[in-house]
Write an enzyme that holds these catalytic residues in place. Structure first.
Site, short mmCIF file in Angstrom:
data_model
loop_
_atom_site.label_atom_id
_atom_site.label_comp_id
_atom_site.label_asym_id
_atom_site.label_seq_id
_atom_site.Cartn_x
_atom_site.Cartn_y
_atom_site.Cartn_z
CB CYS A 66 -0.93 0.01 1.21
SG CYS A 66 -1.92 1.51 1.33
CG HIS A 155 -3.85 -1.54 -9.21
ND1 HIS A 155 -4.65 -0.83 -8.35
CD2 HIS A 155 -2.74 -1.87 -8.49
CE1 HIS A 155 -4.06 -0.71 -7.18
NE2 HIS A 155 -2.90 -1.34 -7.24
CD GLU A 201 -7.36 0.64 -1.49
OE1 GLU A 201 -6.64 -0.30 -1.10
OE2 GLU A 201 -7.29 1.79 -1.03
N GLY A 213 -2.88 2.31 -6.72
CA GLY A 213 -3.86 2.59 -7.77
C GLY A 213 -3.52 3.85 -8.55
#
Length: 268
Positions: A66, A155, A201, A213
């Site tokens: 993240c 993604h 997410e 992202g």
């Protein structure tokens, strides 16, 4: 702490051991009955780097990486006196990431640049038409083209004027058979100020921001010739600057990190 509104609960696992982080991620992330967050982050020691990070989504699933959380960890480590380094190596499930801290005149971390590594592309699966029947109608308006980009986690970026379909289309796409491990979904459109993005997410739903992202979106825009190699990514909670370097093919993300509050909770 939060990075552009993407908020997590951070625990110094070097002081407080959390035996079952998945369970507590679910319990504590509840915004009505818990602390409220997008998930739980454990800051730990590392035999390979300066520190380590484990991140658990609000549904208890463990994430690979993240970007927003890694920036917050950099601020936490420096401002809480756990390191004096302004370049920190952070071990994650998607490899070691390098954090470069930008310090202001008050010796506070103003922003953090994260070396997110190289993007990985796969042939995008043309499954958008298959999703429409499951919703009873076509959920897409405008350009339906999407691109799969991995930034250590998966993604799928769609360029469309209808980015507000995120709440309707996002959960369907996250669990579509095309993505056996589920997927983060970005809906992006171009504005004079930059690329406006809304994110669904994997494991958390709609979030205010997503660092990986934002990186995936900037890379997808450059890869498809829609933008150059540096973009401002405008998310619900704020703006991140993303640069896809020609020199080393790495993606560099720069943005803020913010303390919200400290507290104690009893583990029963």
């Amino acid at each position: 702490m939060h990075g552009c509104g993407n908020d997590y609960i951070y625990v110094n696992a070097m002081q407080n051991d959390i035996a079952n982080p998945s369970e507590f991620a679910v319990r504590w992330s509840d915004r009505h009955k818990g602390i409220g967050s997008d998930g739980l982050v454990l800051i730990g020691a590392s035999p390979l780097a300066d520190f380590s990070m484990r991140i658990f989504n609000a549904d208890g699933s463990e994430a690979m990486m993240c970007g927003n959380a890694s920036r917050c960890i950099g601020k936490y480590l420096y401002e809480r006196g756990l390191t004096t380094k302004t370049e920190i190596r952070l071990q994650t499930l998607s490899g070691i990431k390098v954090l470069r801290l930008h310090i202001d005149a008050d010796n506070k971390v103003e922003s953090v640049t994260v070396d997110m590594g190289e993007p990985i592309f796969k042939n995008p699966k043309q499954f958008l038409a298959d999703i429409a029947p499951s919703l009873g109608k076509s959920p897409f308006k405008g350009d339906l083209e999407g691109l799969f980009v991995s930034m250590g986690n998966p993604h799928y970026v769609i360029f469309t004027d209808d980015i507000d379909q995120v709440g309707e289309t996002g959960p369907v796409m996250e669990r579509h058979p095309a993505f056996p491990q589920r997927c983060n979904i970005e809906f992006a459109k171009f504005t004079p100020e930059g690329i406006r993005v809304r994110v669904w997410e994997r494991g958390s739903g709609i979030t205010e921001a997503c660092g990986t992202g934002a990186c995936a979106t900037a890379v997808a825009a450059a890869q498809t010739g829609r933008a150059g190699r540096k973009s401002s990514i405008i998310m619900d909670g704020g703006t991140l600057t993303i640069e896809w370097s020609e020199a080393d093919n790495h993606v560099y993300m720069t943005g803020p990190a913010t303390f919200v509050f400290d507290g104690e909770i009893t583990i029963k």
